[in-house]
Enzyme design. Structure first.
Site, PDB file in Angstrom:
ATOM      1  N   HIS A  53       7.179   4.497  -2.332  1.00  0.00           N
ATOM      2  CA  HIS A  53       7.595   3.978  -3.853  1.00  0.00           C
ATOM      3  C   HIS A  53       6.145   4.626  -4.631  1.00  0.00           C
ATOM      4  O   HIS A  53       5.250   3.933  -4.379  1.00  0.00           O
ATOM      5  CB  HIS A  53       7.507   2.810  -3.818  1.00  0.00           C
ATOM      6  CG  HIS A  53       7.906   1.855  -5.179  1.00  0.00           C
ATOM      7  ND1 HIS A  53       7.837   0.651  -5.410  1.00  0.00           N
ATOM      8  CD2 HIS A  53       7.848   2.775  -6.388  1.00  0.00           C
ATOM      9  CE1 HIS A  53       7.764   0.360  -6.654  1.00  0.00           C
ATOM     10  NE2 HIS A  53       8.095   1.568  -7.490  1.00  0.00           N
TER      11      HIS A  53
ATOM     12  N   GLY B 299       8.403  -7.975   0.732  1.00  0.00           N
ATOM     13  CA  GLY B 299       6.857  -7.944   1.055  1.00  0.00           C
ATOM     14  C   GLY B 299       6.472  -9.434   1.274  1.00  0.00           C
ATOM     15  O   GLY B 299       6.768 -10.069   2.559  1.00  0.00           O
TER      16      GLY B 299
ATOM     17  N   MET C 283       3.990   4.724  -7.622  1.00  0.00           N
ATOM     18  CA  MET C 283       3.740   4.076  -9.048  1.00  0.00           C
ATOM     19  C   MET C 283       2.502   4.897  -9.440  1.00  0.00           C
ATOM     20  O   MET C 283       1.450   4.168  -9.550  1.00  0.00           O
ATOM     21  CB  MET C 283       3.501   2.646  -8.780  1.00  0.00           C
ATOM     22  CG  MET C 283       5.008   1.853  -8.555  1.00  0.00           C
ATOM     23  SD  MET C 283       4.456   0.016  -7.885  1.00  0.00           S
ATOM     24  CE  MET C 283       4.603   0.631  -6.275  1.00  0.00           C
TER      25      MET C 283
ATOM     26  N   ASP D 131      13.603  -4.331  -5.776  1.00  0.00           N
ATOM     27  CA  ASP D 131      12.387  -4.506  -5.295  1.00  0.00           C
ATOM     28  C   ASP D 131      11.584  -5.485  -6.145  1.00  0.00           C
ATOM     29  O   ASP D 131      11.425  -5.354  -7.488  1.00  0.00           O
ATOM     30  CB  ASP D 131      11.287  -3.149  -5.494  1.00  0.00           C
ATOM     31  CG  ASP D 131      10.061  -2.945  -4.931  1.00  0.00           C
ATOM     32  OD1 ASP D 131       9.569  -4.102  -4.338  1.00  0.00           O
ATOM     33  OD2 ASP D 131       9.410  -1.960  -4.917  1.00  0.00           O
TER      34      ASP D 131
ATOM     35  N   HIS E 251       8.697   0.355   3.649  1.00  0.00           N
ATOM     36  CA  HIS E 251       8.223   0.516   2.245  1.00  0.00           C
ATOM     37  C   HIS E 251       6.832   0.702   1.880  1.00  0.00           C
ATOM     38  O   HIS E 251       6.326  -0.297   2.211  1.00  0.00           O
ATOM     39  CB  HIS E 251       8.955  -0.548   1.306  1.00  0.00           C
ATOM     40  CG  HIS E 251       8.801  -0.369  -0.319  1.00  0.00           C
ATOM     41  ND1 HIS E 251       9.849   0.492  -0.892  1.00  0.00           N
ATOM     42  CD2 HIS E 251       8.004  -0.881  -1.031  1.00  0.00           C
ATOM     43  CE1 HIS E 251       9.625   0.273  -2.004  1.00  0.00           C
ATOM     44  NE2 HIS E 251       8.558  -0.318  -2.209  1.00  0.00           N
TER      45      HIS E 251
ATOM     46  N   PHE F 157       2.113  -5.628  -8.363  1.00  0.00           N
ATOM     47  CA  PHE F 157       1.566  -6.566  -7.388  1.00  0.00           C
ATOM     48  C   PHE F 157       2.852  -7.231  -6.688  1.00  0.00           C
ATOM     49  O   PHE F 157       3.985  -7.344  -7.058  1.00  0.00           O
ATOM     50  CB  PHE F 157       1.016  -7.782  -8.157  1.00  0.00           C
ATOM     51  CG  PHE F 157      -0.279  -7.047  -8.928  1.00  0.00           C
ATOM     52  CD1 PHE F 157      -1.559  -7.269  -8.602  1.00  0.00           C
ATOM     53  CD2 PHE F 157      -0.162  -6.719 -10.418  1.00  0.00           C
ATOM     54  CE1 PHE F 157      -2.717  -6.563  -9.052  1.00  0.00           C
ATOM     55  CE2 PHE F 157      -1.219  -6.165 -10.911  1.00  0.00           C
ATOM     56  CZ  PHE F 157      -2.337  -6.231 -10.538  1.00  0.00           C
ATOM     57  N   GLY F 158       2.377  -7.702  -5.401  1.00  0.00           N
ATOM     58  CA  GLY F 158       3.252  -8.223  -4.635  1.00  0.00           C
ATOM     59  C   GLY F 158       3.664  -9.792  -4.930  1.00  0.00           C
ATOM     60  O   GLY F 158       2.464 -10.122  -5.955  1.00  0.00           O
TER      61      GLY F 158
ATOM     62  N   ASP G 259       3.856   1.134  -0.957  1.00  0.00           N
ATOM     63  CA  ASP G 259       3.687   1.175  -2.480  1.00  0.00           C
ATOM     64  C   ASP G 259       2.404   1.917  -2.700  1.00  0.00           C
ATOM     65  O   ASP G 259       1.278   1.470  -2.657  1.00  0.00           O
ATOM     66  CB  ASP G 259       3.698  -0.317  -2.923  1.00  0.00           C
ATOM     67  CG  ASP G 259       4.906  -0.869  -2.924  1.00  0.00           C
ATOM     68  OD1 ASP G 259       5.765  -0.528  -3.402  1.00  0.00           O
ATOM     69  OD2 ASP G 259       4.963  -2.014  -2.097  1.00  0.00           O
TER      70      ASP G 259
ATOM     71  N   MET H 280      -0.100   3.341  -5.858  1.00  0.00           N
ATOM     72  CA  MET H 280      -0.578   2.890  -6.910  1.00  0.00           C
ATOM     73  C   MET H 280      -1.846   3.663  -7.400  1.00  0.00           C
ATOM     74  O   MET H 280      -2.767   3.466  -6.738  1.00  0.00           O
ATOM     75  CB  MET H 280      -0.791   1.232  -7.250  1.00  0.00           C
ATOM     76  CG  MET H 280       0.503   0.450  -6.700  1.00  0.00           C
ATOM     77  SD  MET H 280      -0.109  -1.429  -6.806  1.00  0.00           S
ATOM     78  CE  MET H 280       1.522  -2.028  -6.046  1.00  0.00           C
TER      79      MET H 280
ATOM     80  N   MET I 214      13.625  -2.096 -10.334  1.00  0.00           N
ATOM     81  CA  MET I 214      12.495  -3.196 -10.114  1.00  0.00           C
ATOM     82  C   MET I 214      12.871  -4.532 -10.657  1.00  0.00           C
ATOM     83  O   MET I 214      13.404  -4.764 -11.608  1.00  0.00           O
ATOM     84  CB  MET I 214      11.170  -2.829 -11.013  1.00  0.00           C
ATOM     85  CG  MET I 214      10.709  -1.501 -10.380  1.00  0.00           C
ATOM     86  SD  MET I 214      10.018  -1.519  -8.758  1.00  0.00           S
ATOM     87  CE  MET I 214       8.789  -2.867  -8.625  1.00  0.00           C
TER      88      MET I 214
ATOM     89  N   SER J   9       7.891  -4.179   2.721  1.00  0.00           N
ATOM     90  CA  SER J   9       6.818  -3.782   1.826  1.00  0.00           C
ATOM     91  C   SER J   9       5.574  -4.016   2.640  1.00  0.00           C
ATOM     92  O   SER J   9       5.433  -5.401   2.852  1.00  0.00           O
ATOM     93  CB  SER J   9       7.000  -4.174   0.410  1.00  0.00           C
ATOM     94  OG  SER J   9       5.651  -4.008   0.003  1.00  0.00           O
TER      95      SER J   9
END
Ligand code: DX5
Ligand code: ZN
Length: 220
Positions: free
Chosen positions: A67, A198, A69, A176, A34, A144-145, A36, A38, A138, A9
């Site tokens: 991914h 990540g 979101m 994840d 990966h 958030f990472g 993300d 958002m 999840m 990620s």
């Protein structure tokens, strides 16, 4: 031996040097990048979108796992695939119809996956298990990472693994959130095959070392 796919990620990578990061990830031995997305509504954070995905796609041959979101993933499937996604995962808690969204992803020529937030029971995934390539569990609240792995998600992974094995389905379980050299083994023992990682990876002295350590830990 079980095949484990490491999915890096880039959420916490150096955004000023994405091309270099993508090239280093290629050399590090990760199988998947990966990405993300958002929207600030479905999750309380905003990350990056299509122009960045296109740029990443141009700078690497790695398999791109996107991914989503976002509140209405169905609306953005064509753009996601046009920007380079090889796998698109979306949340069952979003507002889009899951059957239509899966169909749109497949019609676009990409692999499809469904995602379960920590509060969503494994049973929610069952109607779609024969239609998708990936089910993503999840192991943190999305957004958030750098959060801690939620160990109580291991039962959800085990339940999905048992269902997949019993029905002899091809769907892979992805995890994840909070994956590191301690939690990777737990997730894999429970039945996960794709590890999104990540902050752990980007904290290592070198990405290659990080990938090797994670792989060794996953299979230990
Ligand atoms: C969280 C994202 C993750 C995140 C994982 O919403 O979906 O992909 O980047 O980061 P770590 O490995 O730091 O938990
Ligand atoms: Zn993610």
């Amino acid at each position: 031996m079980k095949q484990i796919l490491t999915c890096a990620s880039i959420l916490n990578a150096d955004m000023a040097n994405l091309e270099r990061v993508s090239k280093e990830l290629e050399k590090s031995g990760v199988e998947v990048l990966h990405f993300d997305v958002m929207d600030g509504v479905f999750v309380p954070n905003i990350s990056f979108g299509f122009p960045i995905l296109e740029a990443v796609d141009r700078s690497t041959d790695l398999f791109l796992d996107v991914h989503l979101m976002i509140t209405d993933p169905l609306r953005y499937i064509p753009q996601t695939i046009a920007a380079g996604a090889d796998l698109v995962t979306f949340h069952l808690e979003s507002q889009s119809d899951p059957y239509e969204t899966i169909r749109a992803i497949k019609d676009g020529g990409a692999q499809a996956g469904i995602v379960l937030k920590p509060g969503t029971p494994y049973e929610a995934a069952l109607p779609f298990m024969e239609l998708v390539d990936v089910v993503l569990v999840m192991t943190v609240e999305p957004g958030f990472g750098g959060q801690s792995f939620m160990r109580d998600m291991l039962d959800k992974i085990r339940a999905l693994r048992a269902y997949i094995d019993e029905k002899q389905l091809k769907v892979r379980i992805q995890v994840d959130g909070g994956i590191n050299d301690r939690t990777a083994g737990e997730a894999v023992s429970a039945g996960a095959e794709m590890l999104v990682v990540g902050s752990y990876l980007f904290r290592q002295p070198s990405l290659s070392e990080g990938v090797q350590k994670l792989r060794a830990a996953a299979l230990a």
